[in-house]
Motif scaffolding. Sequence first.
Motif, PDB file in Angstrom:
ATOM      1  N   UNK A 468      14.145  10.412   4.006  1.00  0.00           N
ATOM      2  CA  UNK A 468      14.413   9.634   5.213  1.00  0.00           C
ATOM      3  C   UNK A 468      15.092  10.515   6.245  1.00  0.00           C
ATOM      4  N   UNK A 469      14.531  10.535   7.440  1.00  0.00           N
ATOM      5  CA  UNK A 469      15.122  11.295   8.532  1.00  0.00           C
ATOM      6  C   UNK A 469      16.302  10.495   9.081  1.00  0.00           C
ATOM      7  N   UNK A 470      17.493  11.076   9.004  1.00  0.00           N
ATOM      8  CA  UNK A 470      18.704  10.431   9.510  1.00  0.00           C
ATOM      9  C   UNK A 470      18.972  10.860  10.951  1.00  0.00           C
ATOM     10  N   UNK A 471      18.741  12.124  11.222  1.00  0.00           N
ATOM     11  CA  UNK A 471      18.911  12.649  12.578  1.00  0.00           C
ATOM     12  C   UNK A 471      17.915  13.779  12.782  1.00  0.00           C
ATOM     13  N   UNK A 472      17.389  13.878  14.011  1.00  0.00           N
ATOM     14  CA  UNK A 472      16.418  14.921  14.321  1.00  0.00           C
ATOM     15  C   UNK A 472      16.389  15.149  15.827  1.00  0.00           C
ATOM     16  N   UNK A 473      16.006  16.332  16.269  1.00  0.00           N
ATOM     17  CA  UNK A 473      15.879  16.591  17.704  1.00  0.00           C
ATOM     18  C   UNK A 473      14.747  15.751  18.309  1.00  0.00           C
ATOM     19  N   UNK A 474      14.724  15.673  19.610  1.00  0.00           N
ATOM     20  CA  UNK A 474      13.661  14.925  20.283  1.00  0.00           C
ATOM     21  C   UNK A 474      12.342  15.682  20.294  1.00  0.00           C
ATOM     22  N   UNK A 475      12.399  16.988  20.108  1.00  0.00           N
ATOM     23  CA  UNK A 475      11.179  17.791  20.042  1.00  0.00           C
ATOM     24  C   UNK A 475      10.686  17.889  18.605  1.00  0.00           C
TER      25      UNK A 475
END
Length: 640
Positions: A468-475
């Motif tokens: 699960x992705x908890x945080x990621x850049x907008x790109x």
Amino acid sequence: MQSVREDTLDAIPVTPSAGTLVPLPLSAVAIAGGFWGERQRLNRESIIPHAVSWVNRLEWVGNLEKAATGEKYEHRGREFADSEVYKLIEAMSWEHARSGASELDEVLDAFIGKLAEAQDPDGYLHTLFGRPWQQPRYSDFKWGHELYCFGHLIQSAVANFRSTGSTKLLDVATKLADHVCTMFGPGGLDKVCGHAEIEVALVELFRATGRRRYLDQAKVFVERRGTGTLPLFEFGQAYWQDDIPVRAATVLRGHAVRALYLAAGAVDVAVETGDSELLDALKLQWDNTLARRTYITGGMGSHHMDEAFGDDFVLPPDRSYCETCAGVASIMFSWRLLLATGEAKYADLIERTLYNIVATSPSADGKSFFYANTLHQRTTAGEAPLNADGVCIRGGSTGRQAWFEVSCCPPNVARTLASFGGYVATADDEGVQIHQYASSRIRSKVAAGHVDLDIDTEYPSSGRIVVTVVAAPSSSINLSFRVPGWAAGATLDTGSGPKPVGTGNVHVNQTFQPGHQLILELPMQPRFSLPDDRIDAVRGCVAVERGPEVFALESVDLPAGWQLENVQVDMSAGLGDADGSVAVTVRGLNRTGGHSGWPFEVQTPRKSMDTIVVPLVPYHSWAERGSSTMRIWIPVASTL
């Protein structure tokens, strides 16, 4: 504690300045229960305290205390007893980085204080040599283990510095390393230690301090190895890899732990000096050793007498040595090659070795250990030969033991388990690579920003891994998953349904929103594995694997009257798999005739007994239900 733990500390065991992948700090990978979470808990609560109690009880720590007084004393333990204390310092340091302050910190501080007090003014530090009543310094390069012990001290110092920020032990290590560079550098002793270890330590000290002389000295030791500086020996110069230069070798040979420590250090030298020729030679050695001299468990070393590699395809299960330390050293070698190249095959071997060697050594309570990891126990373990201190004098096939005269393995297990999180994932500018599967939280930073992932899995009981992705850049970023070589038929669902993926590294390059889930499904059906027919010792036999785990048949699971040596597998019946348990159909044989006192006949008549289904156990769980016989490779029932 000597220094307040800061979240910004980079507690990373190996930090190459070049390569394909970038390791993550232990604080960036939090293991949350499951197979490895339980073993890390066991390590913290039982394995490390147990080992500390033994090095205190046997006065191996006392050697350091007495050395500091300047008074005459009787040295306790073997010539490398100091190194076991150092490995425990390393284990406790990584444990501090992993989980924060604990009662172990007081022990850690006490141990470090003793080292600083015992060090000689010129930097030398060994408790068996150099005093008026002892052998002179550097008088026994074959067995003295001075540089070997120095290496473990330096590794522990780097670990402590990176975990706590304190330079107290690092100051001891740099003073010692400066002594080594003076004694063995240009114009110094043209020698190497009989046991490699100083090489990998000096490179990591260079990485921690930026002092080039430590890397240069490590390179000198690697290049000097194989030039015949050690004396003749009954097992041959290959025993300590002094037969041919490192870059000229095509396969690992000699004492397994020595060979693997040397290889790990040589990779470090190659990476830091940009020596592609040396790195290519080491990759070739890894390939050939895996293909010809490695057991199905990932274990290495088929000779008991010299704890060494055998010739190609000499892999007898009942005489397998597979020292636990060789498993740890194999992981060290493979990890460095993985960081250098990014190739999934190195992580595959790390996984196999973790589950079937490292996890096999400690008992369920963390208070006894296998030194050697046999693949076939023919007789139930008898009473271990103990010395006057109640310590096992030899770590062969005598079952798990509380401690050994040569107790290199328990502290090695401790430092490996404490640093396990470092093997789970890496990062680069583009994204995150997941190499080992365990329930965990991964926090990393890539060029575009922070990437935080939650991994939820019951692996290896289940092949379902939910990321699960908890945080990621907008790109867009690149998430990479390792699909093990055994996992043909795996699928990956990135949000639009499961799709087949091949083995090796699988990449997903896209933008991710918090809450996005990726689901990797690895096929976990049990499987038969057949040996290369050049491995004479197991020709006509079969092993059973499920996921990364090798399984074993124990005599305690056979009906009364059945003998393990009389059991054969009926492959035509397939394998059972229910609730994580694996079962196999076997036939038992009543051997009639051919027993006239001579075991060789034109034909040995046999009468088949009943066919039954018996459970198998993960190899890492064997010998937990009392004394038993055991085998991994089981003869296949004849179809005639």
